[in-house]
Design a protein around this motif. Structure first.
Motif, PDB file in Angstrom:
ATOM      1  N   ARG A 111       0.823  -1.219   0.000  1.00  0.00           N
ATOM      2  CA  ARG A 111       0.000   0.000   0.000  1.00  0.00           C
ATOM      3  C   ARG A 111       0.850   1.260   0.000  1.00  0.00           C
ATOM      4  O   ARG A 111       0.346   2.360  -0.255  1.00  0.00           O
ATOM      5  N   GLU A 112       2.136   1.131   0.296  1.00  0.00           N
ATOM      6  CA  GLU A 112       3.042   2.277   0.318  1.00  0.00           C
ATOM      7  C   GLU A 112       3.701   2.449  -1.056  1.00  0.00           C
ATOM      8  O   GLU A 112       3.862   1.479  -1.800  1.00  0.00           O
ATOM      9  N   PRO A 113       4.093   3.672  -1.413  1.00  0.00           N
ATOM     10  CA  PRO A 113       4.795   3.877  -2.688  1.00  0.00           C
ATOM     11  C   PRO A 113       6.063   3.036  -2.772  1.00  0.00           C
ATOM     12  O   PRO A 113       6.733   2.796  -1.762  1.00  0.00           O
ATOM     13  N   LEU A 114       6.380   2.585  -3.969  1.00  0.00           N
ATOM     14  CA  LEU A 114       7.575   1.778  -4.165  1.00  0.00           C
ATOM     15  C   LEU A 114       8.823   2.651  -4.093  1.00  0.00           C
ATOM     16  O   LEU A 114       8.828   3.766  -4.630  1.00  0.00           O
ATOM     17  N   PRO A 115       9.892   2.167  -3.439  1.00  0.00           N
ATOM     18  CA  PRO A 115      11.110   2.967  -3.286  1.00  0.00           C
ATOM     19  C   PRO A 115      12.000   2.878  -4.523  1.00  0.00           C
ATOM     20  O   PRO A 115      13.190   2.556  -4.437  1.00  0.00           O
ATOM     21  N   LEU A 116      11.424   3.178  -5.683  1.00  0.00           N
ATOM     22  CA  LEU A 116      12.143   3.049  -6.953  1.00  0.00           C
ATOM     23  C   LEU A 116      11.837   4.256  -7.832  1.00  0.00           C
ATOM     24  O   LEU A 116      10.736   4.810  -7.788  1.00  0.00           O
ATOM     25  N   PRO A 117      12.796   4.640  -8.673  1.00  0.00           N
ATOM     26  CA  PRO A 117      12.562   5.781  -9.565  1.00  0.00           C
ATOM     27  C   PRO A 117      11.551   5.455 -10.657  1.00  0.00           C
ATOM     28  O   PRO A 117      11.296   4.285 -10.969  1.00  0.00           O
ATOM     29  N   ASP A 118      11.003   6.500 -11.252  1.00  0.00           N
ATOM     30  CA  ASP A 118      10.122   6.331 -12.399  1.00  0.00           C
ATOM     31  C   ASP A 118      10.861   5.640 -13.541  1.00  0.00           C
ATOM     32  O   ASP A 118      12.067   5.871 -13.758  1.00  0.00           O
ATOM     33  N   SER A 119      10.148   4.807 -14.275  1.00  0.00           N
ATOM     34  CA  SER A 119      10.650   4.191 -15.515  1.00  0.00           C
ATOM     35  C   SER A 119      12.013   3.527 -15.328  1.00  0.00           C
ATOM     36  O   SER A 119      12.913   3.659 -16.156  1.00  0.00           O
ATOM     37  N   SER A 120      12.160   2.792 -14.233  1.00  0.00           N
ATOM     38  CA  SER A 120      13.467   2.225 -13.893  1.00  0.00           C
ATOM     39  C   SER A 120      13.584   0.729 -14.105  1.00  0.00           C
ATOM     40  O   SER A 120      14.674   0.168 -13.959  1.00  0.00           O
ATOM     41  N   LEU A 121      12.480   0.039 -14.439  1.00  0.00           N
ATOM     42  CA  LEU A 121      12.485  -1.414 -14.521  1.00  0.00           C
ATOM     43  C   LEU A 121      11.836  -1.889 -15.813  1.00  0.00           C
ATOM     44  O   LEU A 121      11.005  -1.199 -16.398  1.00  0.00           O
ATOM     45  N   GLY A 122      12.193  -3.114 -16.197  1.00  0.00           N
ATOM     46  CA  GLY A 122      11.567  -3.726 -17.358  1.00  0.00           C
ATOM     47  C   GLY A 122      10.531  -4.771 -17.013  1.00  0.00           C
ATOM     48  O   GLY A 122       9.764  -5.185 -17.890  1.00  0.00           O
ATOM     49  N   ALA A 123      10.469  -5.215 -15.738  1.00  0.00           N
ATOM     50  CA  ALA A 123       9.593  -6.336 -15.407  1.00  0.00           C
ATOM     51  C   ALA A 123       9.151  -6.268 -13.950  1.00  0.00           C
ATOM     52  O   ALA A 123       9.966  -6.006 -13.060  1.00  0.00           O
ATOM     53  N   VAL A 124       7.870  -6.546 -13.719  1.00  0.00           N
ATOM     54  CA  VAL A 124       7.306  -6.647 -12.368  1.00  0.00           C
ATOM     55  C   VAL A 124       6.460  -7.916 -12.315  1.00  0.00           C
ATOM     56  O   VAL A 124       5.726  -8.225 -13.260  1.00  0.00           O
ATOM     57  N   PHE A 125       6.574  -8.630 -11.189  1.00  0.00           N
ATOM     58  CA  PHE A 125       5.872  -9.902 -11.010  1.00  0.00           C
ATOM     59  C   PHE A 125       5.179  -9.901  -9.655  1.00  0.00           C
ATOM     60  O   PHE A 125       5.728  -9.408  -8.658  1.00  0.00           O
ATOM     61  N   ALA A 126       3.964 -10.459  -9.617  1.00  0.00           N
ATOM     62  CA  ALA A 126       3.227 -10.575  -8.348  1.00  0.00           C
ATOM     63  C   ALA A 126       2.343 -11.815  -8.411  1.00  0.00           C
ATOM     64  O   ALA A 126       1.387 -11.853  -9.189  1.00  0.00           O
ATOM     65  N   HIS A 127       2.678 -12.810  -7.600  1.00  0.00           N
ATOM     66  CA  HIS A 127       1.879 -14.035  -7.534  1.00  0.00           C
ATOM     67  C   HIS A 127       1.055 -14.024  -6.252  1.00  0.00           C
ATOM     68  O   HIS A 127       1.608 -14.049  -5.153  1.00  0.00           O
ATOM     69  N   MET A 128      -0.283 -13.937  -6.385  1.00  0.00           N
ATOM     70  CA  MET A 128      -1.197 -13.986  -5.245  1.00  0.00           C
ATOM     71  C   MET A 128      -1.051 -12.777  -4.322  1.00  0.00           C
ATOM     72  O   MET A 128      -1.419 -12.831  -3.156  1.00  0.00           O
ATOM     73  N   LEU A 129      -0.530 -11.675  -4.846  1.00  0.00           N
ATOM     74  CA  LEU A 129      -0.394 -10.472  -4.029  1.00  0.00           C
ATOM     75  C   LEU A 129      -1.589  -9.549  -4.206  1.00  0.00           C
ATOM     76  O   LEU A 129      -2.170  -9.083  -3.221  1.00  0.00           O
ATOM     77  N   LEU A 130      -1.989  -9.299  -5.430  1.00  0.00           N
ATOM     78  CA  LEU A 130      -3.095  -8.372  -5.663  1.00  0.00           C
ATOM     79  C   LEU A 130      -4.413  -8.892  -5.105  1.00  0.00           C
ATOM     80  O   LEU A 130      -5.332  -8.111  -4.852  1.00  0.00           O
ATOM     81  N   CYS A 131      -4.525 -10.215  -4.929  1.00  0.00           N
ATOM     82  CA  CYS A 131      -5.771 -10.771  -4.400  1.00  0.00           C
ATOM     83  C   CYS A 131      -5.714 -10.986  -2.891  1.00  0.00           C
ATOM     84  O   CYS A 131      -6.525 -11.728  -2.335  1.00  0.00           O
ATOM     85  N   MET A 132      -4.776 -10.319  -2.225  1.00  0.00           N
ATOM     86  CA  MET A 132      -4.787 -10.322  -0.769  1.00  0.00           C
ATOM     87  C   MET A 132      -5.907  -9.396  -0.271  1.00  0.00           C
ATOM     88  O   MET A 132      -6.754  -8.961  -1.039  1.00  0.00           O
ATOM     89  N   ALA A 133      -5.878  -9.047   1.001  1.00  0.00           N
ATOM     90  CA  ALA A 133      -6.962  -8.261   1.598  1.00  0.00           C
ATOM     91  C   ALA A 133      -6.800  -6.781   1.258  1.00  0.00           C
ATOM     92  O   ALA A 133      -6.632  -5.926   2.126  1.00  0.00           O
ATOM     93  N   LEU A 134      -6.858  -6.485  -0.039  1.00  0.00           N
ATOM     94  CA  LEU A 134      -6.742  -5.126  -0.529  1.00  0.00           C
ATOM     95  C   LEU A 134      -8.092  -4.669  -1.066  1.00  0.00           C
ATOM     96  O   LEU A 134      -8.782  -5.444  -1.747  1.00  0.00           O
ATOM     97  N   SER A 135      -8.439  -3.423  -0.808  1.00  0.00           N
ATOM     98  CA  SER A 135      -9.651  -2.875  -1.401  1.00  0.00           C
ATOM     99  C   SER A 135      -9.426  -2.660  -2.895  1.00  0.00           C
ATOM    100  O   SER A 135      -8.283  -2.644  -3.381  1.00  0.00           O
ATOM    101  N   THR A 136     -10.509  -2.480  -3.636  1.00  0.00           N
ATOM    102  CA  THR A 136     -10.385  -2.206  -5.068  1.00  0.00           C
ATOM    103  C   THR A 136      -9.563  -0.946  -5.298  1.00  0.00           C
ATOM    104  O   THR A 136      -8.708  -0.905  -6.199  1.00  0.00           O
TER     105      THR A 136
END
Length: 221
Positions: free
Chosen positions: A105-130
């Motif tokens: 829920r906190e901002p990522l500690p990374l600069p804008d446009s700094s990565l080519g790939a992001v992965f998340a397995h079973m993270l977005l479907c945790m107890a997060l609101s829409t």
């Protein structure tokens, strides 16, 4: 974050700290099927660095490192990430893995446009609101370069646990202390607005089995 969201976040953080402490390496060392898929997609796109959100004790982060990627692994469980760091050292890939204790829920500690790939397995479907899920994907968009790829896997409303347990609102159900936000297709499509939606692949995982979608989407160049 509302009071209800904060209370839910703290309860889930405590749940995962206890779970990883009581069951070290609970998901085993073999990478998930989505991670295997993602490694091929990331490599084909020329990505060299991978950010994993919700890495836990690291079975997928370690796989990406063994495949030659430089990995930043985030999770809100310090216990899980300590297990990941130890495993990385044991497997000889410690120099390719960085861990960051961070609530998604906190901002990522990374600069804008700094990565080519992001992965998340079973993270977005945790107890997060829409709203929180949209905010996470907005952060992913921020840190990805044009042409960058986001691969995520989530449980969906066709899962056997959908509608079971205690309803927490917004298609969130808590079962055995574990809360899940089950995705419908409208949510997947909304999160892909402004992206190229490459694939929504249905698959099953585990003994229930859990029913999931693996989503691959790319930022326009």
């Amino acid at each position: 974050m509302s009071g209800d969201e904060r209370e839910r976040a703290e309860a889930q953080r405590d749940h995962w700290q206890h779970t990883y402490g009581s069951h070290p390496g609970m998901y085993g060392q073999e990478p998930s099927a989505p991670a295997r898929h993602a490694a091929g997609v990331f490599r084909a796109a020329g990505a060299q660095e991978v950010l994993e959100l919700g890495a836990g004790h690291g079975r997928d982060a370690l796989f990406f490192a063994r495949e030659g990627f430089t990995v930043t692994a985030t999770d809100f469980s310090a216990t899980g990430l300590e297990q990941l760091r130890q495993a990385a050292r044991d497997q000889g890939v410690g120099e390719r893995v960085t861990t960051v204790v961070r609530d998604v829920r906190e901002p990522l500690p990374l600069p804008d446009s700094s990565l080519g790939a992001v992965f998340a397995h079973m993270l977005l479907c945790m107890a997060l609101s829409t709203h929180e899920i949209h905010a996470v994907v907005d952060e992913v968009r921020r840190v990805l370069r044009p042409g960058g790829t986001f691969v995520y896997a989530v449980r969906h409303t066709g899962d056997v646990h959908y509608g079971a347990g205690t309803a927490r609102g917004e298609d969130i159900y808590e079962h055995g202390g574990f809360a899940v936000h089950f995705f419908d297709r409208d949510l997947v499509d909304a999160l892909a607005a402004g992206w190229t939606l490459n694939e929504v692949h249905a698959f099953e995982e585990g003994e229930l089995p859990r029913r999931l979608w693996r989503v691959t989407q790319t930022l326009p160049r």
